[in-house]
Design an enzyme around this catalytic site. Structure first.
Site, short mmCIF file in Angstrom:
data_model
loop_
_atom_site.label_atom_id
_atom_site.label_comp_id
_atom_site.label_asym_id
_atom_site.label_seq_id
_atom_site.Cartn_x
_atom_site.Cartn_y
_atom_site.Cartn_z
N ILE A 97 -2.56 -7.47 -3.16
CA ILE A 97 -2.49 -8.15 -1.87
C ILE A 97 -3.43 -9.36 -1.80
O ILE A 97 -3.26 -10.25 -0.96
CB ILE A 97 -2.74 -7.15 -0.71
CG1 ILE A 97 -2.48 -7.78 0.66
CG2 ILE A 97 -4.13 -6.57 -0.77
CD1 ILE A 97 -1.11 -8.28 0.87
N GLY A 145 -0.35 4.73 -1.05
CA GLY A 145 -1.45 5.33 -0.30
C GLY A 145 -1.01 6.43 0.64
O GLY A 145 0.18 6.74 0.74
N GLN A 146 -1.98 6.97 1.36
CA GLN A 146 -1.72 8.15 2.21
C GLN A 146 -0.64 7.88 3.25
O GLN A 146 0.28 8.67 3.43
CB GLN A 146 -3.02 8.57 2.91
CG GLN A 146 -2.88 9.89 3.66
CD GLN A 146 -3.98 10.10 4.70
OE1 GLN A 146 -4.77 9.21 4.99
NE2 GLN A 146 -4.03 11.29 5.26
N GLY A 178 0.85 -1.19 0.00
CA GLY A 178 0.00 0.00 0.00
C GLY A 178 0.89 1.24 0.00
O GLY A 178 0.54 2.28 0.56
N LYS A 221 -12.20 -3.94 10.50
CA LYS A 221 -11.07 -3.63 11.39
C LYS A 221 -11.22 -4.36 12.74
O LYS A 221 -10.23 -4.85 13.28
CB LYS A 221 -10.93 -2.12 11.60
CG LYS A 221 -10.41 -1.38 10.37
CD LYS A 221 -8.99 -1.80 10.03
CE LYS A 221 -8.47 -1.17 8.76
NZ LYS A 221 -7.15 -1.69 8.34
N ASP A 267 2.45 -1.99 -4.33
CA ASP A 267 1.09 -1.45 -4.45
C ASP A 267 0.51 -1.92 -5.76
O ASP A 267 1.25 -2.29 -6.68
CB ASP A 267 1.12 0.10 -4.39
CG ASP A 267 -0.20 0.68 -3.92
OD1 ASP A 267 -1.20 0.53 -4.65
OD2 ASP A 267 -0.26 1.28 -2.85
N ILE A 268 -0.79 -1.83 -5.84
CA ILE A 268 -1.48 -2.16 -7.09
C ILE A 268 -1.39 -0.94 -8.04
O ILE A 268 -1.50 -1.07 -9.24
CB ILE A 268 -2.94 -2.57 -6.78
CG1 ILE A 268 -3.54 -3.37 -7.91
CG2 ILE A 268 -3.81 -1.40 -6.39
CD1 ILE A 268 -4.71 -4.21 -7.45
N ARG A 269 -1.12 0.22 -7.44
CA ARG A 269 -0.94 1.45 -8.22
C ARG A 269 0.55 1.77 -8.33
O ARG A 269 1.31 1.43 -7.43
CB ARG A 269 -1.63 2.63 -7.53
CG ARG A 269 -3.14 2.51 -7.51
CD ARG A 269 -3.76 3.65 -6.71
NE ARG A 269 -3.53 3.48 -5.28
CZ ARG A 269 -3.80 4.42 -4.38
NH1 ARG A 269 -4.26 5.59 -4.74
NH2 ARG A 269 -3.59 4.18 -3.09
N TYR A 329 -16.21 -0.90 7.11
CA TYR A 329 -14.80 -0.70 7.44
C TYR A 329 -14.54 -1.02 8.91
O TYR A 329 -13.59 -1.75 9.25
CB TYR A 329 -14.45 0.76 7.13
CG TYR A 329 -13.04 1.19 7.45
CD1 TYR A 329 -11.96 0.67 6.75
CD2 TYR A 329 -12.80 2.14 8.43
CE1 TYR A 329 -10.67 1.10 7.03
CE2 TYR A 329 -11.53 2.57 8.72
CZ TYR A 329 -10.45 2.06 8.02
OH TYR A 329 -9.19 2.49 8.29
#
Ligand code: SER
Length: 323
Positions: A57, A15-16, A12, A150, A38-40, A146
């Site tokens: 993932i 990501g942020q 990831g 979690k 990452d996928i991006r 979400y």
């Protein structure tokens, strides 16, 4: 082959949190010892110094291949669908958040690496949780996809630690605010967007109501918490679900007021949407004394400094882009 240098994989990494964690781990362990996945594609130019793997993932075989190829010791699995997006794609959100966690837990169980970090969130709390200074152990009845993912994930982490000895550690992040990367799909995203819009347009429309108080944290504190937890001696870790950590708390109106003090022309308006309903189920402040006792956690950045840092950094970014 034995190796003493710690080699980390950040999943990831576009990501942020991933962007910032990759940079900080690179500073600590050397960029050659930190792999991004990452996928991006990598989000920014400064990440080009890192080896980057295209990784989904959800693909267990691909994950294992990456772990073996790079001789990884520590995995930070940050790949997730956040609260607002997961409400739109419940099954996809559940699958990404859960299968992604299982794939890393199982790889750790197989001995493919030594230590796992997996982030949890204030979203594990729900409408029946006390609103203020939420204790480490309390009522957790989340009402979002979400939050459910979690909460279940936290329990699986504790289970894998107890049954299989997997060294998995976790933090319940509050809303995270940083200027190096953009958030995506969260309920707390307004507290980042507001700064970018203040600099770019001088005004912002908040999707949360003016008095919606939520726990937040400056990104640098969150990254430090993550690294401090991962570096703590094993016997100090008494919580194997996920640690509460507290930073600051404020409402959109209070944040806007802070911005106005520095940019008097700034205008705020409010147009609450479905994210307001999510936010209403979350607490406003967190008791993090367990993290403080166990591994000496303490946030450093207050709201004043946070606002100064954000506005200055984004202004600088804008000026650089214009030259
Ligand atoms: N920042 C996250 C969200 O809003 C909470 O963990 O979804």
């Amino acid at each position: 082959m034995q190796h003493t240098i710690e080699r980390s994989l950040v999943i990831g990494a576009s990501g942020q949190i991933g962007v910032e964690l990759l940079l900080e781990l690179g500073r600590i362990h050397g960029t050659e010892n930190v792999i991004g996945a990452d996928i991006r594609p990598p989000a920014q130019k400064e990440l080009e110094v890192f080896t980057f793997e295209h990784l989904n993932i959800l693909n267990e075989d691909q994950l294992e291949e990456v772990l073996r190829k790079h001789n990884i010791d520590t995995v930070y699995n940050l790949a997730a669908m956040l609260s607002a997006t997961a409400e739109k794609y419940p099954e996809k959100g559940w699958d990404l958040n859960m299968t992604g966690l299982f794939n890393t837990l199982n790889a750790a169980k197989k001995g493919l690496f030594k230590k796992l970090f997996w982030p949890s969130s204030i979203a594990v709390f729900g409408p029946t949780t006390p609103k203020e200074n939420v204790p480490q152990s309390t009522i957790t009845e989340p009402t979002t996809v979400y939050g459910i993912s979690k909460l279940a994930g936290e329990q699986w982490c504790a289970y894998y630690q107890k049954q299989y000895g997997v060294d998995v550690r976790s933090i319940r992040y509050p809303g995270l605010i940083g200027h190096r990367s953009e958030p995506g799909g969260g309920t707390t995203d307004y507290a980042v967007d507001i700064f970018f819009k203040a600099i770019q347009e001088g005004k912002y429309t908040s999707f949360l109501a003016e008095d919606m108080r939520l726990p937040m944290m400056y990104m640098e504190d969150a990254i430090r918490a993550t690294i401090e937890l991962m570096q703590a001696d094993t016997e100090k870790i008494s919580v194997r679900t996920s640690y509460n950590i507290n930073g600051v708390d404020f409402t959109p109106a209070e944040l806007a007021e802070q911005i106005c003090q520095r940019m008097p022309e700034f205008e705020i308006s409010y147009d609450p949407d479905f994210r307001q309903q999510i936010a209403e189920t979350w607490p406003s402040s967190i008791d993090d004394s367990q993290a403080a006792n166990d591994w000496n956690w303490r946030a450093k950045t207050d709201v004043n400094s946070l606002v100064d840092i954000m506005l200055t950094a984004i202004q600088k970014k804008k000026e650089l882009a214009e030259t």
